[in-house]
Design a protein around this motif. Structure first.
Motif, PDB file in Angstrom:
ATOM      1  N   PHE A 134       0.864  -1.166   0.000  1.00 40.88           N
ATOM      2  CA  PHE A 134       0.000   0.000   0.000  1.00 40.88           C
ATOM      3  C   PHE A 134       0.903   1.219   0.000  1.00 40.88           C
ATOM      4  CE2 PHE A 134      -2.262  -3.377   2.178  1.00 40.88           C
ATOM      5  CZ  PHE A 134      -3.464  -3.381   1.501  1.00 40.88           C
ATOM      6  N   GLU A 135       0.598   2.204  -0.847  1.00 42.03           N
ATOM      7  CA  GLU A 135       1.424   3.400  -0.889  1.00 42.03           C
ATOM      8  C   GLU A 135       0.562   4.649  -0.940  1.00 42.03           C
ATOM      9  OE1 GLU A 135       2.761   4.788  -5.240  1.00 42.03           O
ATOM     10  OE2 GLU A 135       3.726   2.933  -4.572  1.00 42.03           O
ATOM     11  N   ARG A 136       1.173   5.724  -0.490  1.00 41.29           N
ATOM     12  CA  ARG A 136       0.500   7.023  -0.527  1.00 41.29           C
ATOM     13  C   ARG A 136       1.554   8.078  -0.850  1.00 41.29           C
ATOM     14  NH1 ARG A 136      -4.241   9.325   1.275  1.00 41.29           N
ATOM     15  NH2 ARG A 136      -4.067  11.501   1.892  1.00 41.29           N
ATOM     16  N   ARG A 137       1.214   8.952  -1.779  1.00 41.24           N
ATOM     17  CA  ARG A 137       2.099  10.059  -2.142  1.00 41.24           C
ATOM     18  C   ARG A 137       2.009  11.140  -1.073  1.00 41.24           C
ATOM     19  NH1 ARG A 137       5.257   8.505  -6.133  1.00 41.24           N
ATOM     20  NH2 ARG A 137       4.183   7.229  -7.647  1.00 41.24           N
ATOM     21  N   VAL A 138       3.157  11.544  -0.538  1.00 39.88           N
ATOM     22  CA  VAL A 138       3.219  12.601   0.474  1.00 39.88           C
ATOM     23  C   VAL A 138       4.509  13.399   0.301  1.00 39.88           C
ATOM     24  CG1 VAL A 138       1.853  11.405   2.239  1.00 39.88           C
ATOM     25  CG2 VAL A 138       4.296  11.079   2.173  1.00 39.88           C
ATOM     26  N   SER A 139       4.423  14.696   0.471  1.00 38.64           N
ATOM     27  CA  SER A 139       5.595  15.578   0.492  1.00 38.64           C
ATOM     28  C   SER A 139       6.600  15.312  -0.626  1.00 38.64           C
ATOM     29  CB  SER A 139       6.304  15.467   1.837  1.00 38.64           C
ATOM     30  OG  SER A 139       5.426  15.775   2.884  1.00 38.64           O
ATOM     31  N   GLY A 140       6.133  15.155  -1.844  1.00 36.83           N
ATOM     32  CA  GLY A 140       7.028  14.954  -2.978  1.00 36.83           C
ATOM     33  C   GLY A 140       7.599  13.556  -3.092  1.00 36.83           C
ATOM     34  N   GLY A 142       7.343  -4.504   6.137  1.00 34.72           N
ATOM     35  CA  GLY A 142       8.129  -3.297   6.333  1.00 34.72           C
ATOM     36  C   GLY A 142       7.397  -2.042   5.932  1.00 34.72           C
ATOM     37  N   VAL A 143       8.077  -0.937   6.180  1.00 32.06           N
ATOM     38  CA  VAL A 143       7.574   0.386   5.859  1.00 32.06           C
ATOM     39  C   VAL A 143       8.749   1.200   5.315  1.00 32.06           C
ATOM     40  CG1 VAL A 143       7.934   1.178   8.240  1.00 32.06           C
ATOM     41  CG2 VAL A 143       6.335   2.391   6.770  1.00 32.06           C
ATOM     42  N   GLY A 144       8.455   2.139   4.412  1.00 35.15           N
ATOM     43  CA  GLY A 144       9.537   2.938   3.854  1.00 35.15           C
ATOM     44  C   GLY A 144       9.044   4.238   3.256  1.00 35.15           C
ATOM     45  N   TYR A 145      10.000   5.072   2.901  1.00 36.84           N
ATOM     46  CA  TYR A 145       9.730   6.353   2.248  1.00 36.84           C
ATOM     47  C   TYR A 145      10.749   6.513   1.128  1.00 36.84           C
ATOM     48  CZ  TYR A 145       9.313  11.335   1.374  1.00 36.84           C
ATOM     49  OH  TYR A 145       9.132  12.552   0.765  1.00 36.84           O
ATOM     50  N   GLY A 146      10.280   6.936  -0.040  1.00 38.67           N
ATOM     51  CA  GLY A 146      11.168   7.130  -1.173  1.00 38.67           C
ATOM     52  C   GLY A 146      10.821   8.379  -1.948  1.00 38.67           C
ATOM     53  N   ILE A 147      11.852   8.982  -2.552  1.00 40.12           N
ATOM     54  CA  ILE A 147      11.652  10.147  -3.408  1.00 40.12           C
ATOM     55  C   ILE A 147      12.350   9.901  -4.743  1.00 40.12           C
ATOM     56  CG2 ILE A 147      11.384  11.825  -1.551  1.00 40.12           C
ATOM     57  CD1 ILE A 147      14.324  12.619  -1.975  1.00 40.12           C
ATOM     58  N   LEU A 149      17.380  10.660 -10.278  1.00 37.30           N
ATOM     59  CA  LEU A 149      17.867  10.381  -8.932  1.00 37.30           C
ATOM     60  C   LEU A 149      16.737   9.801  -8.085  1.00 37.30           C
ATOM     61  CD1 LEU A 149      20.199  10.608  -6.904  1.00 37.30           C
ATOM     62  CD2 LEU A 149      19.357  12.889  -6.325  1.00 37.30           C
ATOM     63  N   ARG A 150      17.036   8.701  -7.419  1.00 36.32           N
ATOM     64  CA  ARG A 150      16.077   8.069  -6.504  1.00 36.32           C
ATOM     65  C   ARG A 150      16.755   7.850  -5.163  1.00 36.32           C
ATOM     66  NH1 ARG A 150      16.236   4.115 -10.400  1.00 36.32           N
ATOM     67  NH2 ARG A 150      16.830   2.689  -8.756  1.00 36.32           N
ATOM     68  N   ALA A 151      16.001   8.008  -4.087  1.00 34.69           N
ATOM     69  CA  ALA A 151      16.520   7.736  -2.748  1.00 34.69           C
ATOM     70  C   ALA A 151      15.400   7.152  -1.902  1.00 34.69           C
ATOM     71  CB  ALA A 151      17.043   9.013  -2.111  1.00 34.69           C
ATOM     72  N   SER A 152      15.758   6.280  -0.978  1.00 28.42           N
ATOM     73  CA  SER A 152      14.743   5.670  -0.114  1.00 28.42           C
ATOM     74  C   SER A 152      15.347   5.266   1.217  1.00 28.42           C
ATOM     75  CB  SER A 152      14.115   4.440  -0.788  1.00 28.42           C
ATOM     76  OG  SER A 152      15.080   3.425  -0.960  1.00 28.42           O
ATOM     77  N   VAL A 153      14.475   5.126   2.183  1.00 34.42           N
ATOM     78  CA  VAL A 153      14.825   4.604   3.505  1.00 34.42           C
ATOM     79  C   VAL A 153      13.720   3.625   3.879  1.00 34.42           C
ATOM     80  CG1 VAL A 153      13.706   6.532   4.687  1.00 34.42           C
ATOM     81  CG2 VAL A 153      15.442   5.197   5.877  1.00 34.42           C
ATOM     82  N   ALA A 154      14.082   2.502   4.496  1.00 33.99           N
ATOM     83  CA  ALA A 154      13.085   1.489   4.840  1.00 33.99           C
ATOM     84  C   ALA A 154      13.512   0.740   6.092  1.00 33.99           C
ATOM     85  CB  ALA A 154      12.907   0.504   3.683  1.00 33.99           C
TER      86      ALA A 154
END
Length: 186
Positions: free
Chosen positions: A19-25, A71-76, A81-86
């Protein structure tokens, strides 16, 4: 979104649900998966060629572990350029070879399972549409009485040389602490 699969030789279900949701870019995701993971970060042969070789001769170029993960994570993403933390919890389980190739014998799959662990990681990549660029991942894991750190980096460049071209690629990795077998480098 998700997918599901069924192994015809081992009668095992695999799949994922996210499940994902777009937030803060960027995007926040929560997910679960049950997947067969190859110990190698980079495939040494195409999936189709490996399946054909395995079917005929039993020569499988992968070493697999069944990994169940939540798990849970956030990516931009910004351009290329791509970056993520999980962060997540995962349980690796060894799997036995469960088929007979046309040749009649298959090499056993190595025992790569281990203890349940909490795993956290960050990743960054800058790649163009041709796959040229770089990527870098760092993870840390904690399985009750053991702890590890793992880093993997790769890069690909293309250099035009007069009438020809030069393609360079490389990767490196390091693991420290009590690195579990399914997270080792091959």
């Amino acid at each position: 979104r998700g997918h599901i699969g069924f192994g015809l030789s081992d009668h095992r279900f695999v799949g994922n649900l996210e499940f994902e949701r777009r937030v803060s870019g960027g995007r926040v995701w929560v997910g679960a998966e049950r997947t067969m993971r190859d110990v190698s970060d980079t495939p040494v042969i195409s999936g189709v060629a490996n399946s054909a070789a395995t079917l005929v001769s039993g020569d499988d170029h992968g070493d697999y572990t069944l990994v169940e993960r939540v798990g849970v994570g956030y990516g931009i993403t910004g351009g290329t350029l791509r970056a993520s933390v999980a962060v997540g919890w995962e349980r690796p389980t060894s799997v036995a070879t469960a088929f007979s190739p046309m040749s009649g014998t298959a090499a056993p799959n190595p025992m790569l399972g281990g203890r349940e662990a909490w795993v956290a990681g960050i990743a960054a990549a800058h790649r163009d549409v041709h796959g040229l660029g770089w990527s870098f991942e760092v993870e840390t894991g904690n399985a009750s009485d053991s702890h590890w750190y793992r880093a993997h980096a790769s890069g690909r460049v293309h250099i035009a040389l007069g009438a020809g071209e030069l393609h360079l690629s490389g990767e490196t990795g390091v693991g420290v602490g009590d690195l579990p077998a399914y997270r080792s480098f091959v």
